[in-house]
Design a protein around this motif. Structure first.
Motif, PDB file in Angstrom:
ATOM      1  N   SER A 111      72.220  47.792  67.023  1.00 16.94           N
ATOM      2  CA  SER A 111      73.500  47.062  67.057  1.00 16.94           C
ATOM      3  C   SER A 111      73.734  46.367  68.396  1.00 16.94           C
ATOM      4  O   SER A 111      74.541  45.452  68.488  1.00 16.94           O
ATOM      5  CB  SER A 111      74.667  48.008  66.741  1.00 16.94           C
ATOM      6  OG  SER A 111      74.975  48.835  67.853  1.00 16.94           O
ATOM      7  N   TRP A 112      73.033  46.798  69.444  1.00 18.31           N
ATOM      8  CA  TRP A 112      73.183  46.151  70.752  1.00 18.31           C
ATOM      9  C   TRP A 112      72.491  44.792  70.761  1.00 18.31           C
ATOM     10  O   TRP A 112      72.808  43.941  71.579  1.00 18.31           O
ATOM     11  CB  TRP A 112      72.590  47.005  71.868  1.00 18.31           C
ATOM     12  CG  TRP A 112      73.252  48.343  72.028  1.00 18.31           C
ATOM     13  CD1 TRP A 112      74.555  48.649  71.758  1.00 18.31           C
ATOM     14  CD2 TRP A 112      72.638  49.546  72.487  1.00 18.31           C
ATOM     15  NE1 TRP A 112      74.778  49.979  72.014  1.00 18.31           N
ATOM     16  CE2 TRP A 112      73.625  50.549  72.473  1.00 18.31           C
ATOM     17  CE3 TRP A 112      71.354  49.873  72.912  1.00 18.31           C
ATOM     18  CZ2 TRP A 112      73.373  51.858  72.872  1.00 18.31           C
ATOM     19  CZ3 TRP A 112      71.108  51.173  73.304  1.00 18.31           C
ATOM     20  CH2 TRP A 112      72.097  52.151  73.280  1.00 18.31           C
ATOM     21  N   LYS A 148      71.584  42.995  67.645  1.00 20.22           N
ATOM     22  CA  LYS A 148      71.989  42.144  66.533  1.00 20.22           C
ATOM     23  C   LYS A 148      73.068  42.849  65.721  1.00 20.22           C
ATOM     24  O   LYS A 148      73.128  44.068  65.693  1.00 20.22           O
ATOM     25  CB  LYS A 148      70.788  41.747  65.683  1.00 20.22           C
ATOM     26  CG  LYS A 148      70.093  42.861  64.950  1.00 20.22           C
ATOM     27  CD  LYS A 148      68.776  42.435  64.309  1.00 20.22           C
ATOM     28  CE  LYS A 148      68.937  41.237  63.435  1.00 20.22           C
ATOM     29  NZ  LYS A 148      67.716  40.753  62.817  1.00 20.22           N
ATOM     30  N   THR A 149      73.895  42.053  65.085  1.00 13.34           N
ATOM     31  CA  THR A 149      74.960  42.600  64.260  1.00 13.34           C
ATOM     32  C   THR A 149      74.351  43.353  63.081  1.00 13.34           C
ATOM     33  O   THR A 149      73.441  42.843  62.429  1.00 13.34           O
ATOM     34  CB  THR A 149      75.867  41.467  63.734  1.00 13.34           C
ATOM     35  OG1 THR A 149      76.354  40.741  64.861  1.00 13.34           O
ATOM     36  CG2 THR A 149      77.035  42.012  62.943  1.00 13.34           C
ATOM     37  N   GLU A 190      75.784  45.321  56.304  1.00 12.96           N
ATOM     38  CA  GLU A 190      76.695  46.282  55.680  1.00 12.96           C
ATOM     39  C   GLU A 190      76.059  47.658  55.485  1.00 12.96           C
ATOM     40  O   GLU A 190      76.664  48.681  55.783  1.00 12.96           O
ATOM     41  CB  GLU A 190      77.182  45.723  54.346  1.00 12.96           C
ATOM     42  CG  GLU A 190      78.254  46.582  53.695  1.00 12.96           C
ATOM     43  CD  GLU A 190      78.773  45.989  52.401  1.00 12.96           C
ATOM     44  OE1 GLU A 190      79.388  46.746  51.647  1.00 12.96           O
ATOM     45  OE2 GLU A 190      78.551  44.789  52.149  1.00 12.96           O
ATOM     46  N   SER A 250      75.473  49.380  58.850  1.00 10.37           N
ATOM     47  CA  SER A 250      76.792  49.701  59.400  1.00 10.37           C
ATOM     48  C   SER A 250      77.380  50.938  58.722  1.00 10.37           C
ATOM     49  O   SER A 250      77.899  51.843  59.380  1.00 10.37           O
ATOM     50  CB  SER A 250      77.713  48.508  59.169  1.00 10.37           C
ATOM     51  OG  SER A 250      78.486  48.265  60.280  1.00 10.37           O
TER      52      SER A 250
END
Length: 113
Positions: free
Chosen positions: A61-62, A64-65, A68, A71
């Motif tokens: 997550s650092w 790239k986003t 779903e 996440s």
């Protein structure tokens, strides 16, 4: 039949602190394959796997986003980790979450590529 596994021993948390702050492992690039691989790992419910998955997805997550699925997996794993950590340490879930997040950030500081 299998029941619930026992809570992690308090003496083992030192090891898991090291896992959370350690160098993240690379994850499978393809999101479908990654989701399946993570599901297989987490199915056993091992604390070691939860720590590693939290560390590795957080590190991802650092850069790239997260999609779903990643996440949702990260949120679920961190929630489970925090609950068990709190129960073992005898602290609030909020305190456990803060310690886990601090360890993950320590890993980012040390291993930032």
């Amino acid at each position: 039949t299998t029941g619930l596994r026992s809570l992690t021993a308090k003496t083992d948390l030192t090891h898991y602190r090291g896992v959370l702050a350690s160098r993240p492992a690379a994850l499978i690039p393809d999101h479908r394959q990654r989701r399946l691989a993570l599901q297989v790992r987490l199915k056993l419910g091992l604390f070691q796997d939860m720590c590693e998955v939290a560390r590795d997805l957080t590190a991802r997550s650092w850069h790239k986003t997260l999609g779903e699925s990643d996440s949702t997996t990260l949120s679920h794993v961190c929630g489970e980790l925090s609950q068990e950590w709190a129960a073992v340490e005898g602290v609030s879930i909020g305190d456990a979450t803060r310690e886990i997040n601090a360890l993950l950030l320590e890993g980012r500081r040390v291993y930032q590529d």
